[in-house]
Design a protein around this motif. Structure first.
Motif, mmCIF file in Angstrom:
data_model
loop_
_atom_site.group_PDB
_atom_site.id
_atom_site.type_symbol
_atom_site.label_atom_id
_atom_site.label_comp_id
_atom_site.label_asym_id
_atom_site.label_seq_id
_atom_site.Cartn_x
_atom_site.Cartn_y
_atom_site.Cartn_z
ATOM 1 N N MET A 289 -10.328 38.944 -13.926
ATOM 2 C CA MET A 289 -9.590 39.066 -15.182
ATOM 3 C C MET A 289 -9.269 40.522 -15.485
ATOM 4 S SD MET A 289 -11.808 36.270 -17.359
ATOM 5 C CE MET A 289 -11.080 36.609 -18.964
ATOM 6 N N HIS A 290 -10.254 41.396 -15.319
ATOM 7 C CA HIS A 290 -10.022 42.819 -15.586
ATOM 8 C C HIS A 290 -8.938 43.393 -14.670
ATOM 9 C CE1 HIS A 290 -12.888 44.344 -18.594
ATOM 10 N NE2 HIS A 290 -13.650 43.323 -18.235
ATOM 11 N N LEU A 291 -8.768 42.810 -13.507
ATOM 12 C CA LEU A 291 -7.770 43.294 -12.554
ATOM 13 C C LEU A 291 -6.446 42.552 -12.667
ATOM 14 C CD1 LEU A 291 -10.243 43.698 -9.583
ATOM 15 C CD2 LEU A 291 -9.222 45.536 -10.942
ATOM 16 N N GLY A 292 -6.337 41.681 -13.650
ATOM 17 C CA GLY A 292 -5.072 41.032 -13.930
ATOM 18 C C GLY A 292 -4.660 39.971 -12.939
ATOM 19 N N ALA A 293 -5.608 39.295 -12.321
ATOM 20 C CA ALA A 293 -5.263 38.260 -11.345
ATOM 21 C C ALA A 293 -4.759 37.016 -12.061
ATOM 22 C CB ALA A 293 -6.485 37.914 -10.498
ATOM 23 N N PRO A 294 -3.540 36.557 -11.781
ATOM 24 C CA PRO A 294 -3.052 35.304 -12.376
ATOM 25 C C PRO A 294 -3.929 34.146 -11.890
ATOM 26 C CG PRO A 294 -1.260 36.556 -11.346
ATOM 27 C CD PRO A 294 -2.554 37.158 -10.874
ATOM 28 N N THR A 295 -4.570 33.464 -12.818
ATOM 29 C CA THR A 295 -5.684 32.589 -12.460
ATOM 30 C C THR A 295 -5.369 31.113 -12.638
ATOM 31 O OG1 THR A 295 -7.261 34.333 -13.047
ATOM 32 C CG2 THR A 295 -8.108 32.073 -12.956
ATOM 33 N N ILE A 296 -5.790 30.339 -11.637
ATOM 34 C CA ILE A 296 -5.854 28.879 -11.720
ATOM 35 C C ILE A 296 -7.329 28.525 -11.570
ATOM 36 C CG2 ILE A 296 -5.253 26.704 -10.591
ATOM 37 C CD1 ILE A 296 -2.715 28.194 -9.576
ATOM 38 N N ALA A 297 -7.881 27.818 -12.550
ATOM 39 C CA ALA A 297 -9.320 27.565 -12.557
ATOM 40 C C ALA A 297 -9.616 26.076 -12.588
ATOM 41 C CB ALA A 297 -9.978 28.230 -13.765
#
Length: 382
Positions: A289-297
């Motif tokens: 999150m801190h590195l701005g990764a577009p996330t699918i969880a």
């Protein structure tokens, strides 16, 4: 005179093995910054005298134990607790509720304890019957003996309230921000291409089997980067190796120890899949999150707590659902940019190491000053 704290239950300082070790690398120096005398207990072979992050103000003590999948935590915890009893610090910070078996020894010695209970380890598929029994027994002893409980997520606190009738304070994990990093030379072939990324220990509860199945379909259109392994070989490692050997756009890197390389992958990924299903706040997720990764969880109560409804796409743990979500995100640069911005903002608002370290210092200081003993035991987990 400095307040003295013993930190028990990790592999040592500085160590890079897991979430507890990550937290201690941040918390121990932060406590020293505000005047604490800090001792961290560890295991043989973890010392890194040339580590540039080593803070020489931290006292490192190594005790002995049995190197066993089921008994190492218990035995190293016991020897660390016995040494702590002998040295009589003002308070002990205990990581992992399996060490709850030894909390009565600290209580008898008059040493107050703050215990991070970790996740619900006895529900993890990776542990055998003996290990699950150890964790469950340790949890019961922790509920009985600990002076202060720490949960890394509200959902974990709610579980302890429901099952053990115990409250505590929520202190999650933090993450490290980083300026824009170039891809590692070995990953340079990914530059300019939206790619899917997964970073996980290869255990079933991290949705690794389902992602590997989904990767076969994703790789027909976009590169797939897989970071992680079981550490000892097995079917999941064999599956990842087969994919990498037979599909040119699947890249299995195994364990990546170089933080800059891993951070760059998170920064450049078009879609990061986070499949962890047990535990509370996951350190890898917070770092992504801190590195701005577009996330699918994976859709779990823990992942929704950390990400909120707007900072990620949530999917069921099925290969087709994972593949659909990843392919949709990789095909939409606008949504990638939105998720990257939202997830980074959420991390900076709720999951910083400064906030985490301050919360641990307050919890420990309250025990030294006897503040908790002078007020009602229940402290809302929030």
């Amino acid at each position: 005179m400095s307040k003295r704290v013993a930190i028990i239950g990790t592999r040592g300082y500085p160590s890079y093995c897991g979430g507890f070790e990550t937290a201690v690398r941040q918390v121990a120096p932060a406590l020293a910054d505000v005047g604490w005398d800090v001792t961290v207990y560890g295991r043989p072979g973890q010392e890194r005298p040339d580590d540039p992050t080593l803070d020489t103000r931290i006292t490192r003590r190594v005790t002995r134990g049995l190197e066993s999948r089921s008994l190492s935590t218990l035995t190293y915890g016991l020897t660390a607790v016995l040494d702590t009893v002998r040295r009589r610090p003002d308070v002990a910070l205990v990581m992992n509720c399996a060490n709850g078996c030894w909390l009565p020894l600290l209580k008898l010695a008059g040493i107050p304890t703050v215990v991070n209970v970790d996740g619900i380890e006895w529900e993890r598929a990776k542990w055998g019957r003996i290990a699950k029994a150890v964790f469950k027994t340790g949890a019961r002893m922790t509920a009985w003996s600990a002076d202060r409980l720490v949960f890394d997520a509200r959902a974990i606190g709610e579980y302890w309230q429901r099952v053990f009738d115990k409250d505590g304070v929520v202190i999650p994990y933090g993450g490290t921000t980083a300026s824009a990093l170039p891809l590692h030379p070995e990953d340079a072939h990914l530059a300019g291409r939206p790619f899917a990324l997964v970073v996980a220990r290869f255990v079933p509860e991290n949705t690794v089997p389902e992602f590997l199945a989904a990767a076969e379909r994703i790789a027909r259109r976009f590169p797939v980067v897989i970071v992680g392994s079981t550490g000892y070989g097995g079917e999941l490692d064999q599956h990842a190796r087969l994919l990498a050997d037979t599909r040119p756009d699947v890249h299995w890197l195994g364990h990546v120890a170089d933080d800059d390389r891993l951070f760059a992958l998170w920064q450049h990924a078009g879609a990061y899949f986070h499949g962890h299903s047990v535990g509370g706040t996951n350190p890898a997720l917070v770092q992504a999150m801190h590195l701005g990764a577009p996330t699918i969880a994976r859709d779990t109560v823990y992942n929704r707590e950390v990400l909120a409804d707007t900072a990620a796409a949530f999917v069921e743990p099925r290969p087709d659902a994972i593949a659909d979500a990843v392919l949709t995100l990789l095909s939409d640069p606008t949504e990638q940019n939105r998720l990257s911005r939202v997830v980074r903002d959420r991390a900076l608002q709720h999951y910083t190491w400064r906030g985490v370290c301050d919360a641990y210092e307050r919890a420990l200081d309250e025990q030294v000053r006897g503040v908790v003993a002078d007020r009602p035991e229940a402290v809302p987990a929030a």
